[in-house]
Structures are given as C-alpha cells and as structure tokens.
Scaffold this active site. Sequence first.
Site, PDB file in Angstrom:
ATOM      1  N   ASP A 127       4.311   7.823 -10.220  1.00  0.00           N
ATOM      2  CA  ASP A 127       3.945   6.741 -11.136  1.00  0.00           C
ATOM      3  C   ASP A 127       5.105   5.838 -11.524  1.00  0.00           C
ATOM      4  OD1 ASP A 127       1.124   7.212 -11.514  1.00  0.00           O
ATOM      5  OD2 ASP A 127       1.685   9.055 -12.550  1.00  0.00           O
ATOM      6  N   ASP A 192      -4.849   5.550  -6.725  1.00  0.00           N
ATOM      7  CA  ASP A 192      -4.002   4.925  -7.738  1.00  0.00           C
ATOM      8  C   ASP A 192      -2.614   4.573  -7.191  1.00  0.00           C
ATOM      9  OD1 ASP A 192      -5.791   7.052  -8.473  1.00  0.00           O
ATOM     10  OD2 ASP A 192      -5.175   6.906 -10.558  1.00  0.00           O
TER      11      ASP A 192
END
Length: 412
Positions: A127, A192
């Site tokens: 992330d 994602d």
Amino acid sequence: MDVKLTKNKMRAERYLIFALLFLLGACSPKGKENADFPEKELEKSEKQLSLLLDDANKEGKNPRTVTADGHMHWATRDNGSFDWTLGFFPGSCWYMYEFTKEEKWKEGAIKLQNQLEKFKSFKHSHDLGFVFQCSFGNAYRLTHNKAYIDVLEEAGNSLITRFNPNVGCIQSWNVDRGWQSKRGWEFPVIIDNMMNLEMLFELSKNTGDDKYRKVAIAHANTTMKNHFREDFSSFHVIDYNPETGEVRNKHTAQGYAHESAWARGQAWGLYGYTVCYRYTKDEKYLQQAKEIANYIINYKGTPKDMIPYWDYNAPNIPKEPRDVSAAAITASALLELSEYTEGKYYEDAEKILHSLASEVYTAKYGENNHFLLKHSVGSIPHNNEIDVPLNYADYYYIEALMKYKNLKSQQS
C-alpha cells in the site's frame, strides 16, 4: 491522403462536438443550475474539512473513519504501526490548498504527512503507493520540492522489493500472519494493487530510472490477463504460485463471494488502467479501462443514482449498503477517461458527482465527525467500517471535483 492527419482531424472534430455539447448543456435550465458546480461543492468541502483539520491538529493524528459508537478512528495509531489509509487526509489537504491557495492547508498537509514519512522504508505492505502518492506525490506536484522526490523514491524502492518476476506482479498481502495466513494463499495479488502503479510511473518520469515503469507495466499486464472475467468484472484476489507464476486460486476477501463483483474492486481496476494509459499511451490499457467502465455503467443492477451497492451480487439488494467510496473512485476515473475518449463517460461521471453532492450522501456542516461523505463500506465480510465515512471516499471525491473543475475551465 495522410492517415495520421485524417485521424487527428477526426479527433479534433469529436472534441469540438464534445465542447459544443458542453456549452449547449450550460445554456439549458439544468446547465444554469450547474453553473456553480463544482465550485460550490468545493467551497462546502473546504468549510467541513477545516473542522476535520482542526481535529487532526489538536490530536496530532490523521483521521480515518468513525467507529460504530460514533467516535473518531485515527489512521495514526498509538503504537506507531502502519495503516494503509495514512496518506489520504494529507492528500485531501493538498487538494484544498490547490483550490484555495490558503497556507493553512499546505501547513496541515506537511505536518500530517511528516507522520508517515518513516514508512518509506517499510517493505511489508503493497500500500505504499496509496500512502505516499496521495500525500508526497501531490506535495511534489504542487510545490516541485525535490525533497519529496527523495521520499517517494525510497518508498518506490521499498514497494518493488515485493515484485516477483516469476509471477510478474507485486505481492499484495503477506501470508505469514493475521487473517491472510488462514486462507492458504502463497502469493496473493488484489485488484487494489493497481492503484500503487501511479507512484511507480511517476518515479520513472521524475528520476529517469525505467525500473519502476517496467515493474508497473509487468504488474498491469499480468493483472489484465488473470483478474478479469469475460464481462470485464474483476476477481478481488488472485493467488499465484510464487515459483512458477501459475494461478492457484481466484478468490475474494472483501466481496460477497469468490465469483461476485465487489464494487470497490471494479473502481480500483477502472482507475488503475486509466492511469496506465495516461503514462504509456498503450491502447490495450485504454480498451481495458473502457470495458471496465462499460461494465460498471451498464450493469443491470446499478441504481439510478449510480451509487453502487457494496457488491454487485450481494444477496439482499436493494436492502444492502451502498458504497460511496466506490462511486467517488469511479467518478474520478471516468472524468480522466472522458479526456481520452472524446468526452464519452463525462456525463456518467457528472451524474455520480451530483449524486454524491446531494444531501443523501454529503454530510451537513459540522456533522459526520467532520468527514464529507456518508455511507461508505470498508469490509462487510470482516464486519468492519460498514455505512461510515472513510477518508479515501473523501479524497477521491475531492479529486473528482477538482478534475471536473479543471475540465470546465478548459472548455470555457
């Protein structure tokens, strides 16, 4: 006849038609109502987020969401651990600085993103693109301070340590601890992860080092090959054999079922491939983005206001929660995609934005713990962050409003 000149002429004519349609819309009754949109919504957002900035400065923490009992849940953790949403509120502050030119937003963004700089060498999460591109990436875009590139470069170097050339992807989750360790996965990659590629493309552009771009392209190509069904809906998780690159499983983690279409996942894919086309101008990425957009827009169960249910195949529709975060991400992506498609998808993005700006989804001043949008969903299977505000929903909403504003100024 020169084919290239003919194509350029056709593009110019299509853009002219798009501009004329926009101007005609502005002259219609609806157009007159929209004359101050999105500036009015940005001004409302600035007032509300000023309260949230005051809260953040008082606590010295980045806000994330609101707990079920109505209390603030901070992305900045007391134990100093990593949170994938740390970059979104500083990023929103940078957008507010871009809109208002007021120093308080710049100062607030810098103060809050300084909290997360220590994670630039963190190699245990995919992330980092979310965390650093939204914060330090916007900081560099608006200030051109090269110190921010140094931070981004280290974050990018940390991120690409998770790239496996056998698979052709960046690993998303670790599988040696937590709930992920109980799934039997070996090398999980989630849709994602497409959102982390923007930082890599930007790094190659700003440093001249092509290694980041190569990783981004490899990841995009492998994801395109394995993550999408024939109708261009996306699986959430693809688990690979890290030695052979073979697909082991096609699963979900945050969606309703392995074969269902998790709403935010569809938005991540749309946004990610639109970004890939921005940096490469490779037509296959543009086509992929268009196909995903068509799936989202034309899906038979899409509500009239275009704010999707948390999963397109959730079992109790229309009694299922909506996911405003998915809608905000989609609106931002569609606005950029409209620039590459002679205005196609512009009206769809506009409709989503007007829905988000309505009282149904936008909080009244001073309410909602000072977040902008209501009714987002984090993860229903994990019973986590259901029907709450989320900092990333606000971030992509503001981003979309800024894109809409810039497109309007180009057309006027």
